[in-house]
Design an enzyme around this catalytic site. Structure first.
Site, PDB file in Angstrom:
ATOM      1  CE  LYS A  88      -6.542  -2.868  15.092  1.00  0.00           C
ATOM      2  NZ  LYS A  88      -6.416  -1.598  14.968  1.00  0.00           N
ATOM      3  CE1 TYR A 148      -3.567  -1.225  10.342  1.00  0.00           C
ATOM      4  CE2 TYR A 148      -2.290  -2.219  11.838  1.00  0.00           C
ATOM      5  CZ  TYR A 148      -3.370  -1.673  11.516  1.00  0.00           C
ATOM      6  OH  TYR A 148      -4.599  -2.136  12.209  1.00  0.00           O
ATOM      7  CG  ASN A 150      -8.661   0.295  17.274  1.00  0.00           C
ATOM      8  OD1 ASN A 150      -8.208  -0.666  17.023  1.00  0.00           O
ATOM      9  ND2 ASN A 150      -8.881   1.082  16.474  1.00  0.00           N
ATOM     10  CG  HIS A 186      -7.665  -4.478  10.468  1.00  0.00           C
ATOM     11  ND1 HIS A 186      -7.203  -3.179   9.969  1.00  0.00           N
ATOM     12  CD2 HIS A 186      -7.984  -5.160   9.389  1.00  0.00           C
ATOM     13  CE1 HIS A 186      -7.241  -3.099   8.600  1.00  0.00           C
ATOM     14  NE2 HIS A 186      -7.671  -4.205   8.303  1.00  0.00           N
ATOM     15  CD  GLU A 243      -6.503  -4.824   5.048  1.00  0.00           C
ATOM     16  OE1 GLU A 243      -7.582  -5.387   5.364  1.00  0.00           O
ATOM     17  OE2 GLU A 243      -6.090  -3.592   5.162  1.00  0.00           O
TER      18      GLU A 243
HETATM   19  N1  UDP Z   1      -4.333   4.603  15.364  1.00  0.00           N
HETATM   20  C1  UDP Z   1      -3.824   5.131  16.185  1.00  0.00           C
HETATM   21  N2  UDP Z   1      -3.789   6.395  16.409  1.00  0.00           N
HETATM   22  C2  UDP Z   1      -4.629   7.340  15.322  1.00  0.00           C
HETATM   23  C3  UDP Z   1      -5.259   6.605  14.463  1.00  0.00           C
HETATM   24  C4  UDP Z   1      -5.088   5.106  14.294  1.00  0.00           C
HETATM   25  O1  UDP Z   1      -3.047   4.574  17.024  1.00  0.00           O
HETATM   26  O2  UDP Z   1      -4.402   8.433  15.622  1.00  0.00           O
HETATM   27  C5  UDP Z   1      -4.230   3.217  14.941  1.00  0.00           C
HETATM   28  C6  UDP Z   1      -5.473   2.404  15.614  1.00  0.00           C
HETATM   29  O3  UDP Z   1      -5.243   1.103  15.911  1.00  0.00           O
HETATM   30  C7  UDP Z   1      -6.277   2.204  13.938  1.00  0.00           C
HETATM   31  C8  UDP Z   1      -4.877   1.867  13.411  1.00  0.00           C
HETATM   32  O4  UDP Z   1      -3.955   2.726  13.811  1.00  0.00           O
HETATM   33  O5  UDP Z   1      -7.336   0.982  14.180  1.00  0.00           O
HETATM   34  C9  UDP Z   1      -5.215   1.987  11.550  1.00  0.00           C
HETATM   35  O6  UDP Z   1      -5.797   3.292  11.550  1.00  0.00           O
HETATM   36  P1  UDP Z   1      -7.075   3.721  10.478  1.00  0.00           P
HETATM   37  O7  UDP Z   1      -6.986   5.062  10.423  1.00  0.00           O
HETATM   38  O8  UDP Z   1      -6.940   2.766   9.369  1.00  0.00           O
HETATM   39  O9  UDP Z   1      -8.180   3.131  11.580  1.00  0.00           O
HETATM   40  P2  UDP Z   1      -9.315   1.996  11.462  1.00  0.00           P
HETATM   41  O10 UDP Z   1      -9.287   1.531   9.753  1.00  0.00           O
HETATM   42  O11 UDP Z   1      -8.694   0.673  11.922  1.00  0.00           O
HETATM   43  O12 UDP Z   1     -10.572   2.397  11.846  1.00  0.00           O
HETATM   44 MG    MG Z   2      -7.692   1.469   8.572  1.00  0.00          MG
END
Ligand code: UDP
Ligand code: MG
Length: 137
Positions: free
Chosen positions: A9, A49, A112, A115, A126
């Site tokens: 990211k 997203y 974080n 992805h 994707e």
């Molecule tokens: N995210 C956020 N706040 C939250 C949960 C998710 O900003 O409370 C962001 C974070 O960058 C995350 C992305 O949204 O990686 C997509 O969320 P997902 O639940 O799909 O998490 P991932 O699959 O990336 O672990």
């Molecule tokens: Mg996710």
């Protein structure tokens, strides 16, 4: 063999950890089948997203994802989807296990670093959202 879609990211690119993420991918024997540096538009980030469009963090997340360049990749290996998710660690870096990428490099629940697809269906969507047939080896 399974393929998954991965991103370093914008925070990871800006903080200079592309190389460290790639080193972990190679050390864990996931093969890079496609890779490019991209700078998403807001529309592209929103499409990527789209599953999260009703979530409170959607606007901030999509703004972050188009705030700078990302590295997009297709990774391949046995059980690649689960293995890459395990290497990434939990969404919130505070909950991520020791030795995971998010635990070691993330600074924020949103920023974080990486992805990874969460299922075969999302991996298929994707990978084809970002790569055409000529961009894959
Ligand atoms: N995210 C956020 N706040 C939250 C949960 C998710 O900003 O409370 C962001 C974070 O960058 C995350 C992305 O949204 O990686 C997509 O969320 P997902 O639940 O799909 O998490 P991932 O699959 O990336 O672990
Ligand atoms: Mg996710």
């Amino acid at each position: 063999m399974q393929q998954t879609f991965a991103i370093v990211k914008p925070d990871g690119v800006a903080r200079g950890v592309i190389g460290q993420v790639l080193a972990r991918i190679e050390a864990n024997n996931l093969k890079i089948k496609a890779m490019k540096l991209i700078h998403m538009t807001e529309k592209q980030a929103q499409g990527f997203y789209a599953v999260h469009k009703e979530r409170p963090f959607f606007k901030s997340l999509t703004a972050f994802m188009c705030s700078g360049p990302c590295v997009a990749m297709i990774l391949e290996g046995d059980d690649a989807i689960a293995r890459w998710r395990e290497m990434m660690g939990a969404t919130n870096f505070k909950d991520a296990a020791e030795g995971t990428i998010r635990r070691d490099f993330a600074t924020d629940i949103e920023r974080n670093v990486v992805h990874g697809s969460d299922a075969p269906e999302t991996a298929a969507f994707e990978t084809s959202y970002f790569f055409n047939a000529f961009e894959r080896v």
